[in-house]
Motif scaffolding. Structure first.
Motif, PDB file in Angstrom:
ATOM      1  N   ARG A   1       0.852  -1.194   0.000  1.00 16.29           N
ATOM      2  CA  ARG A   1       0.000   0.000   0.000  1.00 16.29           C
ATOM      3  C   ARG A   1       0.889   1.247   0.000  1.00 16.29           C
ATOM      4  NH1 ARG A   1      -3.603  -0.437   4.797  1.00 16.29           N
ATOM      5  NH2 ARG A   1      -4.745  -1.852   3.448  1.00 16.29           N
ATOM      6  N   ALA A   2       0.645   2.163  -0.923  1.00 14.04           N
ATOM      7  CA  ALA A   2       1.407   3.410  -0.978  1.00 14.04           C
ATOM      8  C   ALA A   2       1.156   4.227   0.290  1.00 14.04           C
ATOM      9  CB  ALA A   2       1.012   4.213  -2.212  1.00 14.04           C
ATOM     10  N   ASP A   3       2.171   4.936   0.744  1.00  7.45           N
ATOM     11  CA  ASP A   3       2.079   5.792   1.937  1.00  7.45           C
ATOM     12  C   ASP A   3       1.562   5.034   3.149  1.00  7.45           C
ATOM     13  OD1 ASP A   3       2.942   8.072   0.466  1.00  7.45           O
ATOM     14  OD2 ASP A   3       0.909   8.293  -0.328  1.00  7.45           O
ATOM     15  N   SER A   4       2.062   3.841   3.343  1.00  8.69           N
ATOM     16  CA  SER A   4       1.599   2.986   4.434  1.00  8.69           C
ATOM     17  C   SER A   4       2.277   3.334   5.752  1.00  8.69           C
ATOM     18  CB  SER A   4       1.892   1.522   4.102  1.00  8.69           C
ATOM     19  OG  SER A   4       3.294   1.298   4.092  1.00  8.69           O
ATOM     20  N   GLN A   5       1.679   2.853   6.830  1.00 11.62           N
ATOM     21  CA  GLN A   5       2.301   2.983   8.141  1.00 11.62           C
ATOM     22  C   GLN A   5       3.595   2.159   8.196  1.00 11.62           C
ATOM     23  OE1 GLN A   5       1.551   4.976  10.734  1.00 11.62           O
ATOM     24  NE2 GLN A   5      -0.036   5.898   9.469  1.00 11.62           N
ATOM     25  N   SER A   6       3.630   1.051   7.498  1.00 18.22           N
ATOM     26  CA  SER A   6       4.857   0.237   7.450  1.00 18.22           C
ATOM     27  C   SER A   6       5.998   1.032   6.841  1.00 18.22           C
ATOM     28  CB  SER A   6       4.620  -1.030   6.637  1.00 18.22           C
ATOM     29  OG  SER A   6       3.636  -1.823   7.236  1.00 18.22           O
ATOM     30  N   SER A   7       5.708   1.762   5.789  1.00 19.13           N
ATOM     31  CA  SER A   7       6.721   2.599   5.148  1.00 19.13           C
ATOM     32  C   SER A   7       7.172   3.712   6.089  1.00 19.13           C
ATOM     33  CB  SER A   7       6.166   3.191   3.849  1.00 19.13           C
ATOM     34  OG  SER A   7       7.124   4.006   3.234  1.00 19.13           O
ATOM     35  N   ARG A   8       6.231   4.305   6.804  1.00 18.20           N
ATOM     36  CA  ARG A   8       6.576   5.360   7.766  1.00 18.20           C
ATOM     37  C   ARG A   8       7.482   4.808   8.856  1.00 18.20           C
ATOM     38  NH1 ARG A   8       4.925   7.478  12.716  1.00 18.20           N
ATOM     39  NH2 ARG A   8       3.329   5.885  13.008  1.00 18.20           N
ATOM     40  N   ILE A   9       7.119   3.651   9.395  1.00 20.35           N
ATOM     41  CA  ILE A   9       7.923   3.033  10.453  1.00 20.35           C
ATOM     42  C   ILE A   9       9.301   2.644   9.922  1.00 20.35           C
ATOM     43  CG2 ILE A   9       8.115   1.020  11.976  1.00 20.35           C
ATOM     44  CD1 ILE A   9       6.189   3.197  13.015  1.00 20.35           C
ATOM     45  N   ALA A  10       9.355   2.080   8.716  1.00 17.28           N
ATOM     46  CA  ALA A  10      10.648   1.714   8.115  1.00 17.28           C
ATOM     47  C   ALA A  10      11.539   2.947   7.990  1.00 17.28           C
ATOM     48  CB  ALA A  10      10.435   1.058   6.760  1.00 17.28           C
ATOM     49  N   GLY A  11      10.971   4.051   7.551  1.00 15.95           N
ATOM     50  CA  GLY A  11      11.733   5.301   7.441  1.00 15.95           C
ATOM     51  C   GLY A  11      12.216   5.807   8.786  1.00 15.95           C
ATOM     52  N   LEU A  12      11.348   5.718   9.801  1.00 17.77           N
ATOM     53  CA  LEU A  12      11.747   6.153  11.147  1.00 17.77           C
ATOM     54  C   LEU A  12      12.836   5.246  11.722  1.00 17.77           C
ATOM     55  CD1 LEU A  12       8.302   7.154  12.703  1.00 17.77           C
ATOM     56  CD2 LEU A  12      10.218   8.676  12.149  1.00 17.77           C
ATOM     57  N   LEU A  13      12.743   3.946  11.463  1.00 17.63           N
ATOM     58  CA  LEU A  13      13.791   3.043  11.925  1.00 17.63           C
ATOM     59  C   LEU A  13      15.126   3.429  11.295  1.00 17.63           C
ATOM     60  CD1 LEU A  13      11.937  -0.398  11.776  1.00 17.63           C
ATOM     61  CD2 LEU A  13      12.522   0.910  13.821  1.00 17.63           C
ATOM     62  N   ASN A  14      15.100   3.717  10.003  1.00 26.90           N
ATOM     63  CA  ASN A  14      16.323   4.110   9.314  1.00 26.90           C
ATOM     64  C   ASN A  14      16.897   5.397   9.906  1.00 26.90           C
ATOM     65  OD1 ASN A  14      18.413   4.087   7.462  1.00 26.90           O
ATOM     66  ND2 ASN A  14      17.191   4.928   5.801  1.00 26.90           N
ATOM     67  N   THR A  15      16.042   6.384  10.106  1.00 27.77           N
ATOM     68  CA  THR A  15      16.490   7.671  10.628  1.00 27.77           C
ATOM     69  C   THR A  15      16.983   7.568  12.064  1.00 27.77           C
ATOM     70  OG1 THR A  15      14.896   8.808   9.220  1.00 27.77           O
ATOM     71  CG2 THR A  15      15.747  10.040  11.106  1.00 27.77           C
ATOM     72  N   ARG A  16      16.205   6.938  12.915  1.00 32.54           N
ATOM     73  CA  ARG A  16      16.514   6.927  14.349  1.00 32.54           C
ATOM     74  C   ARG A  16      17.562   5.902  14.766  1.00 32.54           C
ATOM     75  NH1 ARG A  16      10.733   7.626  17.479  1.00 32.54           N
ATOM     76  NH2 ARG A  16      10.167   9.605  16.523  1.00 32.54           N
ATOM     77  N   TYR A  17      17.633   4.786  14.079  1.00 33.41           N
ATOM     78  CA  TYR A  17      18.470   3.685  14.571  1.00 33.41           C
ATOM     79  C   TYR A  17      19.602   3.292  13.625  1.00 33.41           C
ATOM     80  CZ  TYR A  17      14.652   3.565  17.794  1.00 33.41           C
ATOM     81  OH  TYR A  17      13.713   3.940  18.719  1.00 33.41           O
ATOM     82  N   PHE A  18      19.568   3.790  12.392  1.00 35.21           N
ATOM     83  CA  PHE A  18      20.623   3.467  11.433  1.00 35.21           C
ATOM     84  C   PHE A  18      21.252   4.723  10.825  1.00 35.21           C
ATOM     85  CE2 PHE A  18      17.920  -0.269  11.644  1.00 35.21           C
ATOM     86  CZ  PHE A  18      18.855  -1.277  11.817  1.00 35.21           C
ATOM     87  N   ASN A  19      20.949   5.886  11.399  1.00 33.77           N
ATOM     88  CA  ASN A  19      21.514   7.155  10.924  1.00 33.77           C
ATOM     89  C   ASN A  19      21.357   7.341   9.411  1.00 33.77           C
ATOM     90  OD1 ASN A  19      22.445   7.956  13.524  1.00 33.77           O
ATOM     91  ND2 ASN A  19      24.146   6.540  13.296  1.00 33.77           N
TER      92      ASN A  19
END
Length: 193
Positions: A11-29
């Motif tokens: 699904r485009a613009d999904s919560q999974s995509s949002r969470i994946a992006g936040l994981l990348n930003t917050r935990y993988f720099n």
């Protein structure tokens, strides 16, 4: 460590995509490779097309990773077909003996069924090694959205840091195991059933 984060929603613009992006930003720099299956990077598997450029590109990204994070939404108690399709295209050559962190995503209080489904149906031939730890992002639309963190936000932030640190430790520890396993696998490329 090279990490591939897969947003398993189609699904485009999904919560999974949002969470994946936040994981990348917050935990993988922002250093992880983010594969969003909603972008349709792979055709539907039909047993042909292995020489397609889009297939080769995704397989190369999986091969380059030392570890994976799979952000999988629970839809009617099941994982979406897009993530199953990924495992039809990417197998032991790309994934064997690499650690993976499962992240279940639910709009409500679920998410555990996809963890079980992924553990039981996606590792056999891929030989992907799921960590004993996993994360459940429940009531995801309200998770990590406020300027002032909620109790749940704080708990899941700390739990996620713990799980990511474990993933990194597993990736380092498994590097020589992966090398040896791939060199000696021989005719045993598929798991037993």
């Amino acid at each position: 460590m090279k990490t591939l984060i897969i947003s398993a929603s189609q699904r485009a613009d999904s919560q999974s995509s949002r969470i994946a992006g936040l994981l990348n930003t917050r935990y993988f720099n922002n250093s992880a490779d983010l594969l969003d299956l909603a972008a349709k990077p792979l055709p539907e598997w039909d047993g042909t097309g292995f020489d397609r450029d889009d297939v080769k590109a995704v397989k190369a990204r999986a091969l380059a990773a030392d570890a994976l994070v799979l952000v999988v939404p629970e839809w009617n108690g099941m994982a979406p077909s897009a993530v199953k399709n990924f495992f039809l295209w990417c197998g032991a050559a790309e994934l064997a003996h690499k650690p993976a962190l499962l992240v279940g995503v639910s709009a409500g209080t679920g998410g555990a069924y996809v963890i079980n489904e992924m553990r039981t149906s996606s590792y056999k031939n891929s030989r992907l090694l799921y960590l004993p730890e996993h994360l459940l992002m429940r009531d995801v639309e309200n998770l990590w959205v406020n300027d002032t963190p909620t109790k749940s936000d704080t708990y899941l932030s700390e739990r996620t840091r713990y799980a990511v640190n474990l993933l990194e430790a597993y990736a380092k520890a498994l590097a020589p195991v992966r090398k040896q396993a791939l060199e000696t696998m021989g005719a045993f490329t598929n798991g037993m059933s």
